[in-house]
Design a protein around this motif. Structure first.
Motif, PDB file in Angstrom:
ATOM      1  N   SER A 116      10.273   1.358  15.821  1.00 49.34           N
ATOM      2  CA  SER A 116       9.907   2.120  14.624  1.00 49.34           C
ATOM      3  C   SER A 116       9.916   1.263  13.358  1.00 49.34           C
ATOM      4  O   SER A 116       9.326   1.641  12.347  1.00 49.34           O
ATOM      5  CB  SER A 116      10.844   3.318  14.441  1.00 49.34           C
ATOM      6  N   ILE A 117      10.594   0.118  13.415  1.00 45.47           N
ATOM      7  CA  ILE A 117      10.553  -0.831  12.297  1.00 45.47           C
ATOM      8  C   ILE A 117      10.293  -2.216  12.877  1.00 45.47           C
ATOM      9  O   ILE A 117      11.079  -2.717  13.684  1.00 45.47           O
ATOM     10  CB  ILE A 117      11.865  -0.846  11.488  1.00 45.47           C
ATOM     11  N   LEU A 118       9.185  -2.811  12.489  1.00 43.28           N
ATOM     12  CA  LEU A 118       8.802  -4.137  12.982  1.00 43.28           C
ATOM     13  C   LEU A 118       8.909  -5.135  11.839  1.00 43.28           C
ATOM     14  O   LEU A 118       8.252  -4.980  10.809  1.00 43.28           O
ATOM     15  CB  LEU A 118       7.368  -4.106  13.516  1.00 43.28           C
ATOM     16  N   VAL A 119       9.745  -6.153  12.025  1.00 42.70           N
ATOM     17  CA  VAL A 119       9.921  -7.186  11.002  1.00 42.70           C
ATOM     18  C   VAL A 119       9.332  -8.496  11.521  1.00 42.70           C
ATOM     19  O   VAL A 119       9.914  -9.153  12.389  1.00 42.70           O
ATOM     20  CB  VAL A 119      11.409  -7.383  10.647  1.00 42.70           C
ATOM     21  N   ASN A 120       8.172  -8.853  11.009  1.00 46.86           N
ATOM     22  CA  ASN A 120       7.542 -10.123  11.382  1.00 46.86           C
ATOM     23  C   ASN A 120       8.124 -11.227  10.508  1.00 46.86           C
ATOM     24  O   ASN A 120       7.699 -11.434   9.366  1.00 46.86           O
ATOM     25  CB  ASN A 120       6.020 -10.033  11.203  1.00 46.86           C
ATOM     26  N   ASN A 121       9.105 -11.912  11.067  1.00 51.37           N
ATOM     27  CA  ASN A 121       9.852 -12.910  10.311  1.00 51.37           C
ATOM     28  C   ASN A 121       9.644 -14.337  10.816  1.00 51.37           C
ATOM     29  O   ASN A 121       9.789 -15.288  10.053  1.00 51.37           O
ATOM     30  CB  ASN A 121      11.347 -12.554  10.360  1.00 51.37           C
ATOM     31  N   GLY A 166       7.058   5.018  10.931  1.00 48.80           N
ATOM     32  CA  GLY A 166       7.261   3.608  11.231  1.00 48.80           C
ATOM     33  C   GLY A 166       7.238   2.770   9.971  1.00 48.80           C
ATOM     34  O   GLY A 166       6.963   3.264   8.871  1.00 48.80           O
ATOM     35  N   HIS A 167       7.542   1.501  10.149  1.00 50.52           N
ATOM     36  CA  HIS A 167       7.588   0.598   9.001  1.00 50.52           C
ATOM     37  C   HIS A 167       7.258  -0.813   9.476  1.00 50.52           C
ATOM     38  O   HIS A 167       7.877  -1.317  10.416  1.00 50.52           O
ATOM     39  CB  HIS A 167       8.981   0.618   8.369  1.00 50.52           C
ATOM     40  N   LEU A 168       6.280  -1.423   8.834  1.00 49.11           N
ATOM     41  CA  LEU A 168       5.890  -2.800   9.121  1.00 49.11           C
ATOM     42  C   LEU A 168       6.374  -3.681   7.979  1.00 49.11           C
ATOM     43  O   LEU A 168       6.016  -3.449   6.822  1.00 49.11           O
ATOM     44  CB  LEU A 168       4.373  -2.921   9.254  1.00 49.11           C
ATOM     45  N   VAL A 169       7.178  -4.676   8.312  1.00 49.54           N
ATOM     46  CA  VAL A 169       7.720  -5.582   7.297  1.00 49.54           C
ATOM     47  C   VAL A 169       7.202  -6.986   7.565  1.00 49.54           C
ATOM     48  O   VAL A 169       7.358  -7.516   8.668  1.00 49.54           O
ATOM     49  CB  VAL A 169       9.262  -5.589   7.307  1.00 49.54           C
ATOM     50  N   PHE A 191      -0.814 -16.637   2.760  1.00 49.01           N
ATOM     51  CA  PHE A 191      -1.834 -15.849   2.067  1.00 49.01           C
ATOM     52  C   PHE A 191      -2.423 -14.828   3.045  1.00 49.01           C
ATOM     53  O   PHE A 191      -2.646 -13.666   2.697  1.00 49.01           O
ATOM     54  CB  PHE A 191      -2.952 -16.759   1.545  1.00 49.01           C
ATOM     55  N   ALA A 192      -2.685 -15.279   4.262  1.00 52.15           N
ATOM     56  CA  ALA A 192      -3.246 -14.395   5.287  1.00 52.15           C
ATOM     57  C   ALA A 192      -2.276 -13.269   5.623  1.00 52.15           C
ATOM     58  O   ALA A 192      -2.687 -12.115   5.804  1.00 52.15           O
ATOM     59  CB  ALA A 192      -3.580 -15.200   6.538  1.00 52.15           C
ATOM     60  N   ALA A 193      -0.984 -13.592   5.708  1.00 51.91           N
ATOM     61  CA  ALA A 193       0.019 -12.572   6.030  1.00 51.91           C
ATOM     62  C   ALA A 193       0.065 -11.492   4.956  1.00 51.91           C
ATOM     63  O   ALA A 193       0.166 -10.293   5.258  1.00 51.91           O
ATOM     64  CB  ALA A 193       1.392 -13.225   6.192  1.00 51.91           C
ATOM     65  N   VAL A 194      -0.020 -11.908   3.697  1.00 49.76           N
ATOM     66  CA  VAL A 194      -0.019 -10.945   2.593  1.00 49.76           C
ATOM     67  C   VAL A 194      -1.267 -10.066   2.653  1.00 49.76           C
ATOM     68  O   VAL A 194      -1.191  -8.833   2.569  1.00 49.76           O
ATOM     69  CB  VAL A 194       0.057 -11.671   1.231  1.00 49.76           C
ATOM     70  N   GLY A 195      -2.425 -10.688   2.822  1.00 54.48           N
ATOM     71  CA  GLY A 195      -3.670  -9.929   2.878  1.00 54.48           C
ATOM     72  C   GLY A 195      -3.720  -8.976   4.056  1.00 54.48           C
ATOM     73  O   GLY A 195      -4.201  -7.838   3.938  1.00 54.48           O
ATOM     74  N   PHE A 196      -3.219  -9.423   5.195  1.00 58.99           N
ATOM     75  CA  PHE A 196      -3.202  -8.575   6.391  1.00 58.99           C
ATOM     76  C   PHE A 196      -2.330  -7.341   6.169  1.00 58.99           C
ATOM     77  O   PHE A 196      -2.743  -6.212   6.450  1.00 58.99           O
ATOM     78  CB  PHE A 196      -2.688  -9.382   7.582  1.00 58.99           C
ATOM     79  N   ALA A 197      -1.131  -7.550   5.642  1.00 57.07           N
ATOM     80  CA  ALA A 197      -0.216  -6.430   5.426  1.00 57.07           C
ATOM     81  C   ALA A 197      -0.774  -5.439   4.402  1.00 57.07           C
ATOM     82  O   ALA A 197      -0.656  -4.221   4.575  1.00 57.07           O
ATOM     83  CB  ALA A 197       1.148  -6.953   4.972  1.00 57.07           C
ATOM     84  N   GLU A 198      -1.384  -5.962   3.342  1.00 58.32           N
ATOM     85  CA  GLU A 198      -1.978  -5.070   2.338  1.00 58.32           C
ATOM     86  C   GLU A 198      -3.113  -4.248   2.948  1.00 58.32           C
ATOM     87  O   GLU A 198      -3.244  -3.048   2.680  1.00 58.32           O
ATOM     88  CB  GLU A 198      -2.497  -5.885   1.154  1.00 58.32           C
ATOM     89  N   SER A 199      -3.922  -4.885   3.780  1.00 56.20           N
ATOM     90  CA  SER A 199      -5.046  -4.186   4.406  1.00 56.20           C
ATOM     91  C   SER A 199      -4.567  -3.102   5.361  1.00 56.20           C
ATOM     92  O   SER A 199      -5.128  -1.999   5.408  1.00 56.20           O
ATOM     93  CB  SER A 199      -5.938  -5.188   5.151  1.00 56.20           C
ATOM     94  N   GLY A 211       3.416   8.325   6.717  1.00 57.73           N
ATOM     95  CA  GLY A 211       4.738   8.052   7.270  1.00 57.73           C
ATOM     96  C   GLY A 211       4.887   6.651   7.817  1.00 57.73           C
ATOM     97  O   GLY A 211       5.991   6.243   8.193  1.00 57.73           O
ATOM     98  N   VAL A 212       3.785   5.909   7.880  1.00 58.87           N
ATOM     99  CA  VAL A 212       3.840   4.512   8.334  1.00 58.87           C
ATOM    100  C   VAL A 212       3.801   3.623   7.091  1.00 58.87           C
ATOM    101  O   VAL A 212       2.777   3.525   6.418  1.00 58.87           O
ATOM    102  CB  VAL A 212       2.675   4.166   9.278  1.00 58.87           C
ATOM    103  N   LYS A 213       4.921   3.002   6.789  1.00 57.99           N
ATOM    104  CA  LYS A 213       5.069   2.225   5.562  1.00 57.99           C
ATOM    105  C   LYS A 213       4.859   0.732   5.823  1.00 57.99           C
ATOM    106  O   LYS A 213       4.991   0.261   6.954  1.00 57.99           O
ATOM    107  CB  LYS A 213       6.467   2.430   4.971  1.00 57.99           C
ATOM    108  N   THR A 214       4.562   0.010   4.763  1.00 57.71           N
ATOM    109  CA  THR A 214       4.480  -1.451   4.847  1.00 57.71           C
ATOM    110  C   THR A 214       5.280  -2.060   3.700  1.00 57.71           C
ATOM    111  O   THR A 214       5.331  -1.504   2.608  1.00 57.71           O
ATOM    112  CB  THR A 214       3.027  -1.960   4.760  1.00 57.71           C
ATOM    113  N   THR A 215       5.904  -3.188   3.994  1.00 63.54           N
ATOM    114  CA  THR A 215       6.635  -3.940   2.971  1.00 63.54           C
ATOM    115  C   THR A 215       6.294  -5.413   3.126  1.00 63.54           C
ATOM    116  O   THR A 215       6.318  -5.948   4.241  1.00 63.54           O
ATOM    117  CB  THR A 215       8.158  -3.754   3.116  1.00 63.54           C
TER     118      THR A 215
END
Length: 226
Positions: A116-121, A166-169, A191-199, A211-215
């Motif tokens: 439910s929370i995915l942190v791409n670190n 859910g939440h994508l970080v 730059f790609a990671a930022v653009g992908f998450a915003e999209s 209900g599906v958030k992004t950070t």
């Protein structure tokens, strides 16, 4: 005509989010309750990934740890349990390999449940001038720092959309906002990671999945290994 409508839409959204940000400067957001959530963190074997794992563990989340470093995973798992984690699951996964991501993701779904929370670190950096960077390292940087985000989201986002929860970080970088000397490939990946998450955030809004958030997190220099 569509161009002008889209332009006005973008301007309207910009003004809305700007005003929203100003409001939240005065009225703090309510902190997210992650107790009982299944949180998957890539690159959890050390550094920021380990620190995030320990924090989520202390907040009552079920933590799922991914890394290619088995010893690092064992140590993070031990520390997470000491921090109060009730459920800790660790998996060896090479996030630069799409099939490995999909294989381990299926294993997580069967053994733990829907994330439910995915942190791409997970991330790597070469720190060389572009002309001196071997092709293999440039490719590896892109595979780990951005392509892995595609594959993990492909694996876990559908369940979040289905449940509207859910939440994508994305752990990006300030180097994803401006160019930096000797970090050309790294900057490009961030730059790609930022653009992908915003999209993805806009896609969720368009689908009506509020209900599906992004950070997106864009740290400056951090005194941890990569």
């Amino acid at each position: 005509m569509n161009f002008f409508l889209e332009t006005f839409k973008v301007i309207g959204l910009f003004v809305y989010y700007l005003l929203e940000s100003l409001v939240f400067l005065v009225v703090p957001r309510r902190k997210k309750n992650v107790s009982g959530e299944i949180v998957l963190i890539t690159g959890a074997g050390n550094g920021v990934g380990r620190l995030l794992s320990l924090k989520f563990a202390s907040l009552g989340a079920t933590v799922v740890l991914w890394d290619i470093n088995q010893e690092g995973l064992k140590e993070t798992s031990r520390l997470a349990r000491e921090n109060g984690a009730v459920r800790v699951h660790s998996y060896i996964c090479d996030c630069s390999k799409r099939q490995d991501v999909y294989r381990v993701a299926d294993q997580v779904k069967k053994e733990v449940g829907d994330v439910s929370i995915l942190v791409n670190n997970a991330g790597i950096v070469t720190g060389k001038r572009f002309i001196d960077s071997p092709d293999s390292l440039v490719e590896k940087t892109m595979e780990v720092n951005i392509m892995a985000h595609f594959w993990t989201c492909k694996a876990f986002l559908p369940a979040m959309i289905a449940s509207n929860h859910g939440h994508l970080v994305s752990i990006a970088s300030s180097a994803g906002l401006t160019g930096v000397n000797r970090l050309s490939d790294y900057c490009a990946s961030k730059f790609a990671a930022v653009g992908f998450a915003e999209s993805i955030d806009f896609e969720m809004r368009d689908l009506g999945r509020a209900g599906v958030k992004t950070t997106i997190v864009c740290p400056y220099v951090i005194n941890t290994g990569m």
